[in-house]
Enzyme design. Structure first.
Site, mmCIF file in Angstrom:
data_model
loop_
_atom_site.group_PDB
_atom_site.id
_atom_site.type_symbol
_atom_site.label_atom_id
_atom_site.label_comp_id
_atom_site.label_asym_id
_atom_site.label_seq_id
_atom_site.Cartn_x
_atom_site.Cartn_y
_atom_site.Cartn_z
ATOM 1 C CB CYS A 48 -0.912 -0.007 1.222
ATOM 2 S SG CYS A 48 -2.263 1.177 1.083
ATOM 3 C CG ASP A 80 -4.749 -0.313 10.038
ATOM 4 O OD1 ASP A 80 -3.675 -0.796 10.435
ATOM 5 O OD2 ASP A 80 -4.819 0.717 9.339
#
Length: 211
Positions: free
Chosen positions: A8, A130
Site C-alpha cells: 500500500c 488495522d
C-alpha cells in the site's frame, strides 16, 4: 490457498515494479491529502497504467466524498476501495453507487473494537483489521503500529478479511501463522522513511509472506 498480499501507499514506478515482480496480489494508492503517500491524480494514472489486469488496484480513502471517489477511480482505474473512518451506512451507499469491491477498515486496540466489524456485514465486501492510531493522530493508518494478534483468536469474521498494522518483512510470516490471515497489507513496514518505499523491503516482505 496462497496468502494474498497488498503493498500500500505506492508512489513511484520502481516501487510499484518491485511489488509486481514480487507477486503482490493487490497494490494500494492513497488519496488522502494528509498522508505522505498521497497521490495526485496524474501520478495515479501513470502508475495504474503499469498494473496488469491480474493485480487489483486498491484506492485508500478517509471518509471520502463522491467527487474525490469518482476522480480517483477514473485516474487510478481502481478495482477496490479501502475506506477508513467511514460509517457503515456510507460504505453501503458507496458500494451501491460505485459497484466496486469495498473494504471497511476497523481500527483495533481492544477486543471490543472488533465488534464494529459486524456493522459492515451487508455493506462492505471485506474487513481490514488495522491498528488503532492515537487520539488526534493525523493519519488513520500507515504509522507502523500493530495490535495484539491474539485479539483475533476465536473471532467469527462477518466478512472476508485482511490484516494490517505494523506488519514488516520480519514479522509477517508469524502474523500469518498466528492469525490465519488470508490477506496481509503493508505500508510503512516496507519504507525507509515515511512515504518512501524501499524496493528491497518490498521484495523481502512478499517473499516472507509466502513461507
Amino acid at each position: 490457498m496462497p496468502v494474498l498480499t497488498k503493498i500500500c501507499g505506492l508512489t513511484t514506478a520502481d516501487t510499484l515494479g518491485a511489488a509486481l515482480a514480487g507477486g503482490a496480489s493487490h497494490v494500494g494508492f492513497v488519496f488522502f491529502a494528509a498522508s505522505p503517500r498521497n497521490l495526485a491524480f496524474d501520478r495515479a494514472a501513470g502508475l495504474a497504467a503499469q498494473v496488469p489486469s491480474t493485480v487489483s488496484r486498491v484506492g485508500v480513502f478517509v471518509d471520502p466524498d463522491d467527487a474525490l471517489l469518482d476522480a480517483a477511480i477514473n485516474a487510478g482505474r481502481l478495482d477496490a476501495l479501502q475506506l477508513h473512518k467511514t460509517a457503515p451506512a456510507r460504505v453501503a451507499a458507496i458500494s451501491a453507487r460505485i459497484g466496486r469491491e469495498t473494504w471497511a477498515a476497523v481500527a483495533v486496540k481492544t477486543r471490543t473494537d472488533l465488534d464494529a466489524a459486524r456493522d459492515f456485514a451487508g455493506a462492505a465486501d471485506r474487513i481490514l483489521y488495522d491498528a488503532k492510531t492515537p487520539d488526534g493522530a493525523a493519519l488513520p493508518g500507515g504509522m507502523g503500529l500493530r495490535f495484539d494478534w491474539s485479539l483475533l483468536d476465536g473471532v467469527r469474521h462477518p466478512l472476508p478479511w485482511a490484516l494490517s498494522g505494523g506488519l514488516d518483512p520480519a514479522n509477517v510470516a508469524e502474523a500469518i501463522r498466528r492469525t490465519g490471515a488470508p490477506l496481509v497489507d503493508v505500508s510503512s513496514g516496507v519504507e525507509s522513511a515515511p512515504g518512501v518505499k524501499d524496493v528491497d523491503k518490498i521484495a523481502a516482505f512478499l517473499k516472507a509472506a509466502q513461507l
